[in-house]
Design a protein around this motif. Structure first.
Motif, PDB file in Angstrom:
ATOM      1  N   ILE A  65       0.771  -1.222   0.103  1.00  0.00           N
ATOM      2  CA  ILE A  65      -0.038  -0.199  -0.277  1.00  0.00           C
ATOM      3  C   ILE A  65       1.372   1.344   0.051  1.00  0.00           C
ATOM      4  O   ILE A  65       1.784   0.924   0.595  1.00  0.00           O
ATOM      5  CB  ILE A  65      -1.046   0.284   1.208  1.00  0.00           C
ATOM      6  CG1 ILE A  65      -2.121  -0.784   1.177  1.00  0.00           C
ATOM      7  CG2 ILE A  65      -2.148   1.089   0.586  1.00  0.00           C
ATOM      8  CD1 ILE A  65      -2.565  -1.423   2.596  1.00  0.00           C
ATOM      9  N   THR A  66       0.346   2.188  -0.713  1.00  0.00           N
ATOM     10  CA  THR A  66       1.566   3.705  -1.341  1.00  0.00           C
ATOM     11  C   THR A  66       0.243   4.275  -1.474  1.00  0.00           C
ATOM     12  O   THR A  66      -0.232   4.315  -2.311  1.00  0.00           O
ATOM     13  CB  THR A  66       2.855   3.430  -2.207  1.00  0.00           C
ATOM     14  OG1 THR A  66       3.247   4.718  -1.671  1.00  0.00           O
ATOM     15  CG2 THR A  66       2.366   3.075  -2.998  1.00  0.00           C
ATOM     16  N   ASN A  67       0.876   6.251  -0.613  1.00  0.00           N
ATOM     17  CA  ASN A  67      -0.214   7.069  -0.821  1.00  0.00           C
ATOM     18  C   ASN A  67       0.246   7.680  -2.852  1.00  0.00           C
ATOM     19  O   ASN A  67       1.138   7.561  -3.473  1.00  0.00           O
ATOM     20  CB  ASN A  67      -0.081   7.792  -0.319  1.00  0.00           C
ATOM     21  CG  ASN A  67       1.478   8.654  -0.311  1.00  0.00           C
ATOM     22  OD1 ASN A  67       2.282   8.059   0.357  1.00  0.00           O
ATOM     23  ND2 ASN A  67       1.569  10.147  -0.731  1.00  0.00           N
ATOM     24  N   ARG A  68      -0.874   7.811  -3.230  1.00  0.00           N
ATOM     25  CA  ARG A  68      -0.897   8.275  -5.006  1.00  0.00           C
ATOM     26  C   ARG A  68      -0.888  10.140  -4.517  1.00  0.00           C
ATOM     27  O   ARG A  68      -0.511  10.563  -5.080  1.00  0.00           O
ATOM     28  CB  ARG A  68      -1.522   7.775  -5.869  1.00  0.00           C
ATOM     29  CG  ARG A  68      -1.415   8.310  -7.376  1.00  0.00           C
ATOM     30  CD  ARG A  68      -2.375   7.703  -7.883  1.00  0.00           C
ATOM     31  NE  ARG A  68      -3.661   8.261  -7.878  1.00  0.00           N
ATOM     32  CZ  ARG A  68      -4.487   6.724  -7.233  1.00  0.00           C
ATOM     33  NH1 ARG A  68      -4.234   5.532  -6.927  1.00  0.00           N
ATOM     34  NH2 ARG A  68      -5.866   7.413  -6.928  1.00  0.00           N
ATOM     35  N   ILE A  69      -1.833  10.411  -3.585  1.00  0.00           N
ATOM     36  CA  ILE A  69      -2.148  11.775  -3.527  1.00  0.00           C
ATOM     37  C   ILE A  69      -0.858  12.225  -2.961  1.00  0.00           C
ATOM     38  O   ILE A  69      -0.083  11.455  -1.703  1.00  0.00           O
ATOM     39  CB  ILE A  69      -3.412  11.893  -2.607  1.00  0.00           C
ATOM     40  CG1 ILE A  69      -4.057  13.332  -3.024  1.00  0.00           C
ATOM     41  CG2 ILE A  69      -3.583  11.269  -1.695  1.00  0.00           C
ATOM     42  CD1 ILE A  69      -5.174  13.316  -1.737  1.00  0.00           C
ATOM     43  N   MET A  70      -0.720  13.508  -3.352  1.00  0.00           N
ATOM     44  CA  MET A  70       0.895  14.646  -2.378  1.00  0.00           C
ATOM     45  C   MET A  70      -0.032  15.822  -1.914  1.00  0.00           C
ATOM     46  O   MET A  70      -0.175  16.549  -1.880  1.00  0.00           O
ATOM     47  CB  MET A  70       1.244  14.340  -2.649  1.00  0.00           C
ATOM     48  CG  MET A  70       2.164  13.438  -2.744  1.00  0.00           C
ATOM     49  SD  MET A  70       3.658  13.434  -3.162  1.00  0.00           S
ATOM     50  CE  MET A  70       4.394  10.531  -3.127  1.00  0.00           C
ATOM     51  N   LEU A  71      -1.329  16.382  -3.493  1.00  0.00           N
ATOM     52  CA  LEU A  71      -1.420  17.783  -3.248  1.00  0.00           C
ATOM     53  C   LEU A  71      -2.985  17.810  -2.734  1.00  0.00           C
ATOM     54  O   LEU A  71      -4.074  17.158  -2.684  1.00  0.00           O
ATOM     55  CB  LEU A  71      -2.110  17.760  -5.176  1.00  0.00           C
ATOM     56  CG  LEU A  71      -0.739  18.515  -5.755  1.00  0.00           C
ATOM     57  CD1 LEU A  71      -0.925  18.538  -7.219  1.00  0.00           C
ATOM     58  CD2 LEU A  71       0.400  19.813  -5.137  1.00  0.00           C
ATOM     59  N   GLY A  72      -3.058  18.676  -2.028  1.00  0.00           N
ATOM     60  CA  GLY A  72      -3.983  18.945  -1.583  1.00  0.00           C
ATOM     61  C   GLY A  72      -4.475  18.338  -0.007  1.00  0.00           C
ATOM     62  O   GLY A  72      -5.677  18.331   0.721  1.00  0.00           O
ATOM     63  N   ILE A  73      -3.358  18.056   0.911  1.00  0.00           N
ATOM     64  CA  ILE A  73      -3.347  17.228   1.872  1.00  0.00           C
ATOM     65  C   ILE A  73      -2.701  17.658   2.366  1.00  0.00           C
ATOM     66  O   ILE A  73      -0.995  18.186   2.038  1.00  0.00           O
ATOM     67  CB  ILE A  73      -3.840  15.770   1.900  1.00  0.00           C
ATOM     68  CG1 ILE A  73      -4.230  14.550   2.501  1.00  0.00           C
ATOM     69  CG2 ILE A  73      -2.743  14.619   0.856  1.00  0.00           C
ATOM     70  CD1 ILE A  73      -4.839  13.354   2.436  1.00  0.00           C
ATOM     71  N   SER A  74      -2.449  17.643   4.143  1.00  0.00           N
ATOM     72  CA  SER A  74      -1.556  17.602   5.209  1.00  0.00           C
ATOM     73  C   SER A  74      -0.702  15.947   5.139  1.00  0.00           C
ATOM     74  O   SER A  74      -1.532  15.637   4.361  1.00  0.00           O
ATOM     75  CB  SER A  74      -2.277  18.311   5.770  1.00  0.00           C
ATOM     76  OG  SER A  74      -2.641  16.951   6.505  1.00  0.00           O
ATOM     77  N   GLU A  75       0.612  16.341   5.740  1.00  0.00           N
ATOM     78  CA  GLU A  75       1.184  15.251   5.577  1.00  0.00           C
ATOM     79  C   GLU A  75       0.161  14.308   7.464  1.00  0.00           C
ATOM     80  O   GLU A  75       0.449  13.420   7.180  1.00  0.00           O
ATOM     81  CB  GLU A  75       2.465  15.922   7.038  1.00  0.00           C
ATOM     82  CG  GLU A  75       3.468  16.303   5.292  1.00  0.00           C
ATOM     83  CD  GLU A  75       3.501  17.772   5.637  1.00  0.00           C
ATOM     84  OE1 GLU A  75       2.326  17.968   5.592  1.00  0.00           O
ATOM     85  OE2 GLU A  75       4.085  18.682   4.651  1.00  0.00           O
TER      86      GLU A  75
END
Length: 338
Positions: free
Chosen positions: A210-220
Motif C-alpha cells: 500500500i502506498t499513497n498516490r495523493i500528495m496535493l491538497g492534503i496535509s502530512e
C-alpha cells in the motif's frame, strides 16, 4: 564501508508485525536555485554536495556515508534488498547516509537532491513519520528547499508535488487471498478513489503493498492518519478471518500451516517466491500458537538472508556454488531445523 548482510531494523519488534511486514516513510526535497536531476551538470552536483553534506553531518546522528561510485555492485544490491536503498534510483553521483540499524537513511544527489527515509518492522508509520520529519525539519533550518505556495514542495517529478512524501506499508494477508480474494478488489477500488494504490505483485504470494498516490491538497498529518486507518482496516479483516477459519476450518488451515513447515524443513530446491508463500503460512501458525522452535525474528531473518544477492554475498568465495535455489533450500532447512 563494510555492508552488513542483514539490516538490523528487522529485529526491532513493531506493532502488529505478524501481519504488517514493514512501514516506510520517504520525504523528497530539492534545493532552491539548483536545477532538478534531469538537467543537472557536475557543478550542480558539487553544489548539492557542498550544501547537504555538512548539514547532514551536523545532525550528529552517527551516520555512516557511502559513495556509490566507489562501491561494489553487490553491496549496492544488498542495500536494495535490505530496503535501505530505494529501488529504481539514479545513484551514479549519489551518496547514502545511514545509521547502524538501517532504519534511517538519507540519499543525496539521486532523482531528487535529498531523500530522507525511515523504515520499521510492523505498523510503525507514526514513528517512521516522526523520525523522517525530525531530520527534514533540522535540515530545513539550514537549507532553503524549493517550495511554491500553490503547489507545495517542488520535486523532479510532478507526481510528488505537494507534501512530497511517500508512505509504504507491506502486509501479509494469506487468509484473505485464500478465502476471500474478492475483498481485495473491494479494498483496491475503495481506497484508490481516495488516492492510495494497493497492489499484489504476484497472486501466488499474498503480500499486499500500500502506498499513497495523493500528495496535493492534503496535509502530512491527514495523509498519515488516512494511511493508518487503511492498514488497520485490512489488518483487522485478516485477523477476523484467521479467527473464523480456526473455528470453522480447523484441520484445513492447520494442514496448510504444517504442510508449509514440512516443505521448508525438507526442501532441496526452493524459489524465493515459494519461500515467501510458505513463510506467510508459518506466520499464521505462530498466530495460532501451533509452531514451536520458531518465532517472528527467525521468519524475518529467513526472508532477508535468502534473497539472491544476500546468498551471493555469503558464498561469494565458494566456487562450487552453482544454483541459488539449492543454496536457499539448504539455508532454510538449517535455520528451521536448528
Amino acid at each position: 564501508m563494510p555492508i552488513e548482510n542483514i539490516a538490523h531494523w528487522i529485529y526491532d519488534k513493531g506493532h502488529d508485525d505478524n501481519i504488517v511486514l514493514y512501514s516506510k516513510v520517504s520525504i523528497y526535497r530539492n534545493i532552491d536555485g539548483i536545477r532538478f536531476y534531469n538537467y543537472m551538470d557536475k557543478f550542480d552536483t558539487e553544489k548539492v554536495n557542498s550544501i547537504l553534506n555538512p548539514s547532514i553531518k551536523d545532525l550528529n546522528l552517527n551516520l555512516i556515508s557511502l559513495k556509490f561510485i566507489e562501491s561494489r555492485p553487490l553491496n549496492i544490491k544488498i542495500l536494495r534488498e535490505n530496503l535501505i536503498l530505494p529501488e529504481k534510483r539514479n545513484i551514479l553521483n549519489s551518496t547514502l547516509y545511514m545509521n547502524n540499524s538501517g532504519n534511517i537513511s538519507i540519499l543525496i544527489n539521486s532523482d531528487d537532491h535529498l531523500e530522507v527515509q525511515s523504515i520499521a518492522r510492523g505498523l510503525e508509520l507514526e514513528s517512521c513519520f516522526n523520525n523522517a520529519y525530525s531530520i527534514e525539519n533540522s535540515l530545513d533550518k539550514k537549507v532553503n528547499f524549493s517550495y511554491d505556495k500553490k503547489f507545495g514542495f517542488l520535486t523532479s517529478s510532478t507526481e510528488k508535488l505537494g507534501v512530497a512524501m511517500n508512505m509504504t506499508v507491506s502486509m501479509a494477508i494469506p487468509t484473505i487471498m485464500w478465502k476471500t480474494p474478492d475483498n481485495m478488489d473491494f479494498f483496491i477500488n475503495k481506497y484508490s478513489k481516495l488516492g492510495f494504490d494497493l497492489y499484489i505483485e504476484d497472486s501466488r504470494v499474498p503480500i499486499l503493498n500500500i502506498t499513497n498516490r495523493i500528495m496535493l491538497g492534503i496535509s502530512e498529518t491527514d495523509l498519515l492518519k488516512q494511511m493508518i486507518e487503511i492498514v488497520s482496516s485490512i489488518s483487522e479483516r485478516e485477523r477476523k478471518l484467521r479467527e473464523r477459519l480456526k473455528r470453522l476450518s480447523k484441520y484445513t488451515i492447520e494442514d496448510k500451516i504444517f504442510r508449509s513447515m514440512g516443505i521448508l524443513s525438507n526442501c532441496r530446491y526452493l524459489k524465493y517466491k515459494e519461500l515467501l508463500k510458505y513463510s506467510l503460512w508459518l506466520r499464521v501458525g505462530l498466530y495460532y500458537n501451533l509452531i514451536e522452535n520458531i518465532d517472528l525474528n527467525k521468519l524475518y531473518y529467513i526472508i532477508f538472508i535468502t534473497k539472491k544477492n544476500h546468498i551471493k554475498d555469503i558464498f561469494r568465495k565458494n566456487k562450487n556454488i552453482v544454483d541459488i535455489d539449492e543454496v536457499r533450500a539448504s539455508i532454510v532447512r538449517d535455520i528451521i531445523n536448528n
